[in-house]
Design a protein around this motif. Structure first.
Motif, PDB file in Angstrom:
ATOM      1  N   CYS A   1     -41.604 -80.925 -12.768  1.00 58.87           N
ATOM      2  CA  CYS A   1     -41.134 -79.659 -13.639  1.00 58.87           C
ATOM      3  C   CYS A   1     -40.164 -78.742 -12.794  1.00 58.87           C
ATOM      4  N   PRO A   2     -38.999 -79.108 -12.873  1.00 55.31           N
ATOM      5  CA  PRO A   2     -38.027 -78.310 -11.947  1.00 55.31           C
ATOM      6  C   PRO A   2     -37.988 -77.013 -12.341  1.00 55.31           C
ATOM      7  N   GLU A   3     -38.023 -75.991 -11.509  1.00 55.84           N
ATOM      8  CA  GLU A   3     -37.771 -74.657 -11.633  1.00 55.84           C
ATOM      9  C   GLU A   3     -36.527 -74.336 -12.258  1.00 55.84           C
ATOM     10  N   ASP A   4     -35.410 -74.862 -11.873  1.00 49.68           N
ATOM     11  CA  ASP A   4     -33.956 -74.617 -12.315  1.00 49.68           C
ATOM     12  C   ASP A   4     -33.445 -76.085 -12.723  1.00 49.68           C
ATOM     13  N   LEU A   5     -33.520 -76.130 -13.899  1.00 54.17           N
ATOM     14  CA  LEU A   5     -32.960 -77.514 -14.674  1.00 54.17           C
ATOM     15  C   LEU A   5     -31.663 -77.761 -14.419  1.00 54.17           C
ATOM     16  N   ARG A   6     -30.863 -76.695 -14.352  1.00 60.29           N
ATOM     17  CA  ARG A   6     -29.305 -76.819 -14.215  1.00 60.29           C
ATOM     18  C   ARG A   6     -29.187 -77.413 -12.860  1.00 60.29           C
ATOM     19  N   THR A   7     -29.641 -76.919 -11.809  1.00 59.41           N
ATOM     20  CA  THR A   7     -29.437 -77.336 -10.569  1.00 59.41           C
ATOM     21  C   THR A   7     -29.967 -78.661 -10.337  1.00 59.41           C
ATOM     22  N   TYR A   8     -31.225 -79.015 -10.962  1.00 63.13           N
ATOM     23  CA  TYR A   8     -31.839 -80.299 -10.531  1.00 63.13           C
ATOM     24  C   TYR A   8     -30.912 -81.361 -11.436  1.00 63.13           C
ATOM     25  N   LEU A   9     -30.388 -81.108 -12.675  1.00 62.46           N
ATOM     26  CA  LEU A   9     -29.613 -81.938 -13.338  1.00 62.46           C
ATOM     27  C   LEU A   9     -28.385 -82.150 -12.381  1.00 62.46           C
ATOM     28  N   CYS A  10     -27.612 -81.162 -11.864  1.00 62.39           N
ATOM     29  CA  CYS A  10     -26.557 -81.462 -11.307  1.00 62.39           C
ATOM     30  C   CYS A  10     -26.623 -82.065  -9.911  1.00 62.39           C
ATOM     31  N   ARG A  11     -27.771 -81.943  -9.319  1.00 60.34           N
ATOM     32  CA  ARG A  11     -28.320 -82.766  -8.092  1.00 60.34           C
ATOM     33  C   ARG A  11     -28.167 -84.392  -8.579  1.00 60.34           C
ATOM     34  N   ILE A  12     -28.810 -84.368  -9.630  1.00 56.90           N
ATOM     35  CA  ILE A  12     -28.913 -86.013  -9.949  1.00 56.90           C
ATOM     36  C   ILE A  12     -27.556 -86.642 -10.175  1.00 56.90           C
ATOM     37  N   VAL A  13     -26.761 -85.644 -10.852  1.00 60.19           N
ATOM     38  CA  VAL A  13     -25.428 -86.179 -11.341  1.00 60.19           C
ATOM     39  C   VAL A  13     -24.875 -86.528  -9.944  1.00 60.19           C
ATOM     40  N   LYS A  14     -24.816 -85.565  -9.163  1.00 58.92           N
ATOM     41  CA  LYS A  14     -24.041 -85.688  -7.975  1.00 58.92           C
ATOM     42  C   LYS A  14     -24.367 -86.989  -7.098  1.00 58.92           C
ATOM     43  N   ASN A  15     -25.536 -87.052  -7.185  1.00 52.93           N
ATOM     44  CA  ASN A  15     -26.296 -88.135  -6.476  1.00 52.93           C
ATOM     45  C   ASN A  15     -25.949 -89.559  -6.922  1.00 52.93           C
ATOM     46  N   LYS A  16     -25.891 -89.423  -8.156  1.00 48.61           N
ATOM     47  CA  LYS A  16     -25.489 -90.690  -9.008  1.00 48.61           C
ATOM     48  C   LYS A  16     -23.826 -91.033  -8.689  1.00 48.61           C
ATOM     49  N   ALA A  17     -23.087 -90.123  -8.859  1.00 43.79           N
ATOM     50  CA  ALA A  17     -21.946 -90.239  -8.641  1.00 43.79           C
ATOM     51  C   ALA A  17     -21.508 -90.681  -7.113  1.00 43.79           C
ATOM     52  N   LEU A  18     -22.129 -90.403  -6.430  1.00 43.03           N
ATOM     53  CA  LEU A  18     -22.029 -90.631  -4.808  1.00 43.03           C
ATOM     54  C   LEU A  18     -22.419 -92.005  -4.681  1.00 43.03           C
ATOM     55  N   ASP A  19     -23.553 -92.336  -5.256  1.00 42.36           N
ATOM     56  CA  ASP A  19     -24.103 -93.676  -5.361  1.00 42.36           C
ATOM     57  C   ASP A  19     -22.886 -94.628  -5.843  1.00 42.36           C
ATOM     58  N   ARG A  20     -22.345 -94.285  -6.942  1.00 43.09           N
ATOM     59  CA  ARG A  20     -21.312 -95.074  -7.570  1.00 43.09           C
ATOM     60  C   ARG A  20     -19.848 -95.135  -6.790  1.00 43.09           C
ATOM     61  N   LEU A  21     -19.681 -94.161  -6.115  1.00 45.35           N
ATOM     62  CA  LEU A  21     -18.565 -94.135  -5.189  1.00 45.35           C
ATOM     63  C   LEU A  21     -18.640 -95.081  -4.028  1.00 45.35           C
ATOM     64  N   ARG A  22     -19.819 -94.786  -3.437  1.00 44.03           N
ATOM     65  CA  ARG A  22     -20.244 -96.112  -2.489  1.00 44.03           C
ATOM     66  C   ARG A  22     -20.121 -97.496  -2.730  1.00 44.03           C
ATOM     67  N   TYR A  23     -20.750 -97.489  -3.907  1.00 45.90           N
ATOM     68  CA  TYR A  23     -20.598 -99.103  -4.478  1.00 45.90           C
ATOM     69  C   TYR A  23     -19.254 -99.426  -4.826  1.00 45.90           C
ATOM     70  N   ASN A  24     -18.355 -98.683  -5.638  1.00 49.83           N
ATOM     71  CA  ASN A  24     -17.039 -98.955  -5.823  1.00 49.83           C
ATOM     72  C   ASN A  24     -16.079 -99.059  -4.633  1.00 49.83           C
ATOM     73  N   SER A  25     -16.382 -98.247  -3.656  1.00 51.60           N
ATOM     74  CA  SER A  25     -15.652 -98.472  -2.580  1.00 51.60           C
ATOM     75  C   SER A  25     -16.107 -98.919  -1.213  1.00 51.60           C
ATOM     76  N   ALA A  26     -16.984 -99.969  -1.347  1.00 49.42           N
ATOM     77  CA  ALA A  26     -17.698-100.525  -0.358  1.00 49.42           C
ATOM     78  C   ALA A  26     -16.837-100.530   0.928  1.00 49.42           C
ATOM     79  N   GLU A  27     -15.687-100.975   0.944  1.00 54.82           N
ATOM     80  CA  GLU A  27     -14.879-100.989   2.283  1.00 54.82           C
ATOM     81  C   GLU A  27     -13.830-100.120   1.871  1.00 54.82           C
ATOM     82  N   LYS A  28     -13.449 -99.598   0.979  1.00 54.21           N
ATOM     83  CA  LYS A  28     -12.440 -98.597   0.820  1.00 54.21           C
ATOM     84  C   LYS A  28     -13.021 -97.081   0.849  1.00 54.21           C
ATOM     85  N   ARG A  29     -11.853 -96.251   0.946  1.00 55.04           N
ATOM     86  CA  ARG A  29     -12.421 -94.979   1.149  1.00 55.04           C
ATOM     87  C   ARG A  29     -11.597 -93.782   0.111  1.00 55.04           C
TER      88      ARG A  29
END
Length: 184
Positions: free
Chosen positions: A62-90
């Protein structure tokens, strides 16, 4: 619809919760993921995956701040995807901003300090800064904005933005040391 009402829909397991969340925060979510990822399809996948994660986590969380909680999840998902997409690239844009921040925060947090505690310390530090510096810092390191985008947004010279960020990182490093966090 306000965040409390959306949270209530989640607690009731009402599928309208996702529709309301999407209506209220989709533009912000795409902005965050889009600043990290270059492919529209990857951005859409991260945002949709974040919505699904939220559906899975609320309840019991039960997050206190839904907006921040959602943004954190989106950012982490995007960073995970970036790491996956650019395994050896930057990705040069994101890599530069994260390398800047590594001056005061290492890639792997010190085992003695949890990620949550580190986040609390950074938030405490940012509250001590003036509004403009705080916003510039967040635009750069949370939203992943380029120096030129920040300069345009705040009507500043790009070099001034870079200097402000440098000084803020220096102050953050001193602040973290005072709080007992010194990884060097």
């Amino acid at each position: 619809m306000d965040d409390a009402s959306i949270m209530e829909l989640f607690r009731k397991r009402d599928e309208n919760a996702i529709a309301e969340l999407r209506q209220k925060y989709e533009k912000l979510c795409f902005y965050i993921a889009g600043n990290i990822l270059s492919q529209r399809e990857d951005t859409e996948e991260c945002v949709n995956s974040a919505y699904f994660d939220l559906w899975q986590k609320i309840p019991p969380e039960c997050p206190e701040d839904l907006r921040t909680y959602l943004c954190r999840i989106v950012k982490n998902k995007a960073l995970d995807r970036l790491r996956y997409n650019s395994a050896e690239k930057r990705n040069p844009i994101l890599t530069v901003s994260l390398e800047e921040l590594s001056e005061c925060i290492p890639d792997r947090a010190d085992e003695r300090l949890s990620a949550e505690k580190l986040a609390e310390l950074i938030s405490s530090f940012l509250r001590t800064q003036d509004e403009r510096r705080r916003k510039i810092f967040v635009r750069r390191y949370w939203y992943g904005d380029t120096l030129s985008a920040i300069a345009e947004l705040y009507g500043m010279n790009e070099k001034t933005v870079a200097t402000d960020l440098f000084r803020t990182r220096k102050k953050l490093k001193v602040f973290l040391r005072k709080e007992g966090y010194d990884y060097e």
